[in-house]
Every structure is written in structure tokens, then in C-alpha cells.
Design a protein around this motif. Sequence first.
Motif, mmCIF file in Angstrom:
data_model
loop_
_atom_site.group_PDB
_atom_site.id
_atom_site.type_symbol
_atom_site.label_atom_id
_atom_site.label_comp_id
_atom_site.label_asym_id
_atom_site.label_seq_id
_atom_site.Cartn_x
_atom_site.Cartn_y
_atom_site.Cartn_z
ATOM 1 N N PRO A 38 -4.821 7.629 0.595
ATOM 2 C CA PRO A 38 -3.512 7.248 -0.238
ATOM 3 C C PRO A 38 -2.428 6.329 0.620
ATOM 4 C CG PRO A 38 -4.092 9.020 -0.159
ATOM 5 C CD PRO A 38 -4.850 8.734 1.477
ATOM 6 N N GLN A 39 -2.014 5.384 0.574
ATOM 7 C CA GLN A 39 -1.173 4.244 0.961
ATOM 8 C C GLN A 39 0.598 4.842 0.394
ATOM 9 O OE1 GLN A 39 -1.997 1.730 2.037
ATOM 10 N NE2 GLN A 39 -3.478 2.761 2.695
ATOM 11 N N ALA A 40 0.546 6.033 0.743
ATOM 12 C CA ALA A 40 1.999 6.180 0.878
ATOM 13 C C ALA A 40 2.820 5.800 1.241
ATOM 14 C CB ALA A 40 1.760 7.743 1.741
ATOM 15 N N HIS A 41 3.371 4.650 1.966
ATOM 16 C CA HIS A 41 3.784 4.420 3.000
ATOM 17 C C HIS A 41 4.415 3.339 1.733
ATOM 18 C CE1 HIS A 41 0.351 1.959 3.923
ATOM 19 N NE2 HIS A 41 0.495 0.938 4.450
ATOM 20 N N LEU A 42 3.783 2.448 0.887
ATOM 21 C CA LEU A 42 4.542 1.443 0.041
ATOM 22 C C LEU A 42 5.240 1.764 -0.802
ATOM 23 C CD1 LEU A 42 1.178 -0.962 -0.572
ATOM 24 C CD2 LEU A 42 3.209 -1.007 1.148
ATOM 25 N N GLY A 43 5.767 1.393 -1.158
ATOM 26 C CA GLY A 43 6.805 2.258 -2.414
ATOM 27 C C GLY A 43 6.675 1.482 -3.679
ATOM 28 N N ALA A 44 6.853 2.211 -4.670
ATOM 29 C CA ALA A 44 6.872 1.762 -6.090
ATOM 30 C C ALA A 44 7.222 -0.038 -6.591
ATOM 31 C CB ALA A 44 7.800 2.167 -6.657
ATOM 32 N N PRO A 45 7.773 -0.932 -5.897
ATOM 33 C CA PRO A 45 8.127 -2.511 -6.146
ATOM 34 C C PRO A 45 6.967 -2.951 -5.776
ATOM 35 C CG PRO A 45 10.663 -1.313 -5.581
ATOM 36 C CD PRO A 45 9.613 -0.143 -5.096
ATOM 37 N N GLU A 46 6.364 -2.446 -4.622
ATOM 38 C CA GLU A 46 5.773 -3.041 -3.377
ATOM 39 C C GLU A 46 3.965 -2.883 -3.548
ATOM 40 O OE1 GLU A 46 6.382 -3.079 0.933
ATOM 41 O OE2 GLU A 46 6.567 -0.898 0.413
ATOM 42 N N GLN A 47 4.295 -1.745 -4.240
ATOM 43 C CA GLN A 47 2.691 -1.137 -4.940
ATOM 44 C C GLN A 47 2.565 -1.702 -6.599
ATOM 45 O OE1 GLN A 47 2.032 2.916 -5.986
ATOM 46 N NE2 GLN A 47 2.856 3.525 -3.800
ATOM 47 N N ARG A 48 3.367 -2.612 -6.941
ATOM 48 C CA ARG A 48 3.137 -3.257 -8.244
ATOM 49 C C ARG A 48 3.376 -4.660 -7.614
ATOM 50 N NH1 ARG A 48 7.752 -0.098 -9.876
ATOM 51 N NH2 ARG A 48 9.212 -0.847 -9.485
ATOM 52 N N VAL A 49 4.288 -5.856 -7.209
ATOM 53 C CA VAL A 49 3.713 -7.095 -6.330
ATOM 54 C C VAL A 49 2.445 -7.357 -6.863
ATOM 55 C CG1 VAL A 49 5.883 -7.406 -6.429
ATOM 56 C CG2 VAL A 49 4.752 -6.861 -5.152
ATOM 57 N N VAL A 50 1.516 -5.637 -5.423
ATOM 58 C CA VAL A 50 0.567 -6.319 -4.479
ATOM 59 C C VAL A 50 -0.387 -6.287 -5.373
ATOM 60 C CG1 VAL A 50 -0.208 -4.183 -4.218
ATOM 61 C CG2 VAL A 50 -0.916 -5.711 -2.444
ATOM 62 N N VAL A 51 -0.320 -5.131 -6.039
ATOM 63 C CA VAL A 51 -1.592 -5.432 -8.452
ATOM 64 C C VAL A 51 -1.517 -6.467 -8.465
ATOM 65 C CG1 VAL A 51 -1.834 -4.248 -10.671
ATOM 66 C CG2 VAL A 51 -1.607 -2.550 -7.954
ATOM 67 N N ALA A 52 -0.766 -6.869 -8.411
ATOM 68 C CA ALA A 52 -0.580 -8.138 -9.337
ATOM 69 C C ALA A 52 -0.738 -9.635 -8.541
ATOM 70 C CB ALA A 52 1.589 -9.022 -9.706
ATOM 71 N N TYR A 53 -0.819 -9.426 -7.407
ATOM 72 C CA TYR A 53 -1.687 -10.217 -6.034
ATOM 73 C C TYR A 53 -2.926 -9.788 -6.171
ATOM 74 C CZ TYR A 53 -3.320 -13.146 -2.146
ATOM 75 O OH TYR A 53 -4.019 -13.565 -1.010
ATOM 76 N N LEU A 54 -3.540 -8.554 -6.511
ATOM 77 C CA LEU A 54 -5.169 -8.597 -6.488
ATOM 78 C C LEU A 54 -5.616 -9.232 -7.579
ATOM 79 C CD1 LEU A 54 -5.237 -4.673 -4.937
ATOM 80 C CD2 LEU A 54 -5.889 -6.574 -3.748
ATOM 81 N N LYS A 55 -4.896 -9.126 -8.103
ATOM 82 C CA LYS A 55 -5.614 -9.513 -9.695
ATOM 83 C C LYS A 55 -5.662 -11.332 -10.142
ATOM 84 C CE LYS A 55 -3.630 -7.589 -13.229
ATOM 85 N NZ LYS A 55 -2.628 -7.508 -14.440
ATOM 86 N N THR A 56 -4.715 -11.752 -8.522
ATOM 87 C CA THR A 56 -5.051 -13.413 -8.562
ATOM 88 C C THR A 56 -5.957 -14.099 -7.781
ATOM 89 O OG1 THR A 56 -3.884 -13.515 -6.861
ATOM 90 C CG2 THR A 56 -2.618 -13.461 -8.786
ATOM 91 N N LEU A 57 -7.114 -12.480 -7.167
ATOM 92 C CA LEU A 57 -8.349 -13.256 -6.535
ATOM 93 C C LEU A 57 -9.165 -12.499 -7.354
ATOM 94 C CD1 LEU A 57 -7.782 -10.266 -3.863
ATOM 95 C CD2 LEU A 57 -6.486 -13.695 -3.881
ATOM 96 N N SER A 58 -9.705 -12.626 -8.879
ATOM 97 C CA SER A 58 -10.175 -12.838 -9.339
ATOM 98 C C SER A 58 -9.659 -13.466 -10.277
ATOM 99 C CB SER A 58 -12.079 -11.054 -9.266
ATOM 100 O OG SER A 58 -12.016 -11.523 -10.086
#
Length: 306
Positions: free
Chosen positions: A138-158
Motif C-alpha cells: 500500500p502506498q500510504a505515504h501518497l496523499g489523495a492529490p498525488e494518487q490522482r495525478v499518478v493514476v492520470a500519468y499511468l494512463k498515458t503510458l499505454s
Amino acid sequence: MVLPPGPGGAGKRRSVGERESALTGIPRGGIGSLRRRPRARTRPLSAACVGLVGFLALAEAPGAQTPDGKHVYERHCAVCHGLSGDGNGEAAARLRTKPADFTTGRYKLRSTVSGAPPTDEDLLRTLARGVRGTAMVPQAHLGAPEQRVVVAYLKTLSPRFAGPVRPPVPVPTAPGVTPELVARGARLYKASGCPECHGEGGKGDGPSARKGMKDSRDLPIVPADLTRRPLKRGSDTQETWKSIALGLDGTPMPSYADALEPGEIWALAFFLESLVTPDRRHPEDRLLPGEEALGDQIEREHQSRH
């Protein structure tokens, strides 16, 4: 596993929309959302993580600058998944279960039908809960804003995320557990070919497992020991239902939506639950020894250097 013929004939697979209707009995336009899941395990924050508290508070404040998804990914995810997202980060060689290759757009844990990309909520859930039995903790050290933007970035990889978003498949209400239902599940376990990979007793020692199995990346893969909990999705029987119904994309575990009715999937899930003795249930809020503990160690080592 050996996938039995579906209702449409041997080897015939239905479209994504047809599989949704087969699972739920609900027309495509009437599919609702999944019920909220119980919160999974969390871990104490490391010293490095504590330092993020002030930043996260600011990130939530009105007018605060939105964190950059690429930066969050490179700082927190690339150590295992690689800068390009291909699963070949610097720590990947230390892991038995190799990190996911995000460039393929194929994810094991989804609420969508087999072959469809996950929803944003699926990706956020994996960040929050991790993947049990692997180094993806679990990535408990990431806050909600960080989680949202990293999900958006993951989607750009495929490019698989460029198409329309498929809705989640709701899990039907579970029937009451009875000895007859469990016995039905035992019969379905054999009839569906599950022992071929998972073994007669569900310990992951079937004939195919003994010969050696590989995933879609041609990497070695071992069938789950179904007599232990948690499984990759956790210990909730609803999650087991989803694994059977939706499959684990990129692995030999197929979707059984074409082969089994929703009630049959519940029977099979309850049979699998009956295989687990109390001494083989690990607490949901504790890290498992082995890969999970190693993943936690890698994360802490990485955070201490940044």
C-alpha cells in the motif's frame, strides 16, 4: 486453467457488453457501481513519509499547486516499475514476482470485464491496498492529490486507455452459505478445470504448475495457493468472486464469465473459502513475510535516499 465452452459454443467468446450482461443480468445501460469495500491494511509511515505531511496539507489547500504526475511516478514508482513503466526498475531484479509493465495497459486487478482496461477507481484502489503477496505494498505515504495525478500519468503510458471507459461490473448479492452450495462449488471446481493449475486440494500444485507456467510477458508464474488468505485481491469473498468472474489479465487465469453463471461463481467462491483453515489466514492489516516485506524494505530504502 482449462476454460470450458461457453453457452455460445465451444471456444466462442462474447463481446465485452455481452459478458457484462451475462454476469449481472442487467442491461448495459443499467449497470451500477460496486459497493464500497472495507479498508485494507496500512503501515506505519517511515520518517521520510512523515516529512510529506506538510506538503500534503498544502496540496489539499484551496489554490495549492497540483502535484505533477510524472514527478510523483519517478520519485515513488520508477524504482520498481522503471522510468518508462516497462517493469524493469532498478529494484526489479530483487523480486520474484516482477513489477507490472504499465506500457501494456493490462492489469490483473480490475472491476471491468476481461480485456477492458481498469477504471480510475481500480487503479486508486490498488495504490491504496497494494497487491497481496507481492512487493506492491500500500502506498500510504501518497496523499489523495498525488494518487490522482499518478493514476492520470499511468494512463498515458499505454494506448489502451485511449478508448471509451468500460463501467465496473457489480458483484451480485451473495447467497446464504449452505453445505449444499459448498458441495456444488466443489463439483464446479473440478468441472471447470481448476485442478489443472491449482491442484486437487487447491494448493497451486496442479499438473500445469509442476510443468512450469508463464504469463503474457513470458515470465514464470505460479498458480495461487487457494488454501491461504489473503489472495492477491485480499480475503473478502467478493474479491474472490471478481477474480473468478473477471480473470487476471496477463496471467493464465481466465475470466469464467462465459462459462459459469453468477450464482455458480458464488458457489465456487464459497468452496474455495472452505479450503482455508484458521492457521492459514493472515491478518489483513499485516504485511506478509517474503515479497511484501521486501517491497516495504525497498520502498523505505528508496525514500531514505530522496
